[in-house]
Design an enzyme around this catalytic site. Sequence first.
Site, mmCIF file in Angstrom:
data_model
loop_
_atom_site.group_PDB
_atom_site.id
_atom_site.type_symbol
_atom_site.label_atom_id
_atom_site.label_comp_id
_atom_site.label_asym_id
_atom_site.label_seq_id
_atom_site.Cartn_x
_atom_site.Cartn_y
_atom_site.Cartn_z
ATOM 1 N N HIS A 63 -4.637 1.413 7.196
ATOM 2 C CA HIS A 63 -3.304 2.014 7.374
ATOM 3 C C HIS A 63 -3.123 3.170 6.380
ATOM 4 O O HIS A 63 -2.670 4.255 6.754
ATOM 5 C CB HIS A 63 -2.245 0.918 7.160
ATOM 6 N N GLU A 64 -3.487 2.934 5.111
ATOM 7 C CA GLU A 64 -3.304 3.972 4.085
ATOM 8 C C GLU A 64 -4.258 5.144 4.301
ATOM 9 O O GLU A 64 -3.874 6.303 4.126
ATOM 10 C CB GLU A 64 -3.453 3.379 2.680
ATOM 11 N N GLN B 177 2.817 10.106 1.097
ATOM 12 C CA GLN B 177 4.124 9.453 1.201
ATOM 13 C C GLN B 177 5.038 9.797 0.026
ATOM 14 O O GLN B 177 6.247 9.605 0.111
ATOM 15 C CB GLN B 177 3.974 7.936 1.307
ATOM 16 N N GLY C 99 0.835 -1.195 0.000
ATOM 17 C CA GLY C 99 0.000 0.000 0.000
ATOM 18 C C GLY C 99 0.868 1.243 0.000
ATOM 19 O O GLY C 99 2.024 1.209 0.448
ATOM 20 N N HIS D 204 -2.911 7.517 6.719
ATOM 21 C CA HIS D 204 -1.937 8.465 6.149
ATOM 22 C C HIS D 204 -2.636 9.734 5.663
ATOM 23 O O HIS D 204 -2.089 10.835 5.779
ATOM 24 C CB HIS D 204 -1.179 7.847 4.969
ATOM 25 N N CYS E 225 5.817 0.239 7.300
ATOM 26 C CA CYS E 225 5.438 1.399 6.482
ATOM 27 C C CYS E 225 6.632 1.768 5.601
ATOM 28 O O CYS E 225 7.770 1.790 6.087
ATOM 29 C CB CYS E 225 5.066 2.561 7.405
ATOM 30 N N LEU E 226 6.353 2.055 4.340
ATOM 31 C CA LEU E 226 7.442 2.424 3.430
ATOM 32 C C LEU E 226 8.117 3.729 3.836
ATOM 33 O O LEU E 226 9.255 3.968 3.462
ATOM 34 C CB LEU E 226 6.915 2.511 1.990
#
Length: 175
Positions: free
Chosen positions: A137-138, A50, A45, A141, A95-96
Amino acid sequence: MKRPILLHPDPRLKKTCAPLDDISDEVRVLAADMLETMYAAPGVGLAAPQVGVLSRLIVVDCVKSEEDGPARPIAMVNPEVLQASDETNVYEEGCLSIPDHFADVTRPKVVKVGWLDLDGTPREEEFDGLWATCIQHEIDHLEGKLFLDYLRPLKRQMITRKMQKLKREKAREAS
């Protein structure tokens, strides 16, 4: 085109994103770039903030291998959780924007999500398990919330200090 992923701590990751009023070609290109960036990372994701764009757009694909079936990339414009189950799941999230750090996070096991697809068509679907966790999660963000915000303060501070050190090291390497 692969885009650079912002690393925590970055003030843009803590901002609430604006809804997209218009799904333009620019938004479709952004979604394609985000999918390419997510797959290359690799991740399941990615949210627009991000990659430094403060708009309500996320991409997800929780099919991790060919055994799980064909890839299922989904771009969601202005996604929102419409319903959430009382039953919860605990997943070890990463997380990226916070590479190499993971922690158990408890979230609703099943969520019904509404969004616009890249043609502007309203969509609704129920997601379970990893898909539900990833989408929540996304969407977090888009509200300026990181999985770290679910952790105890001491663990959150420890990870943030390690990330600050990583960013300093990357800055030195780049110069």
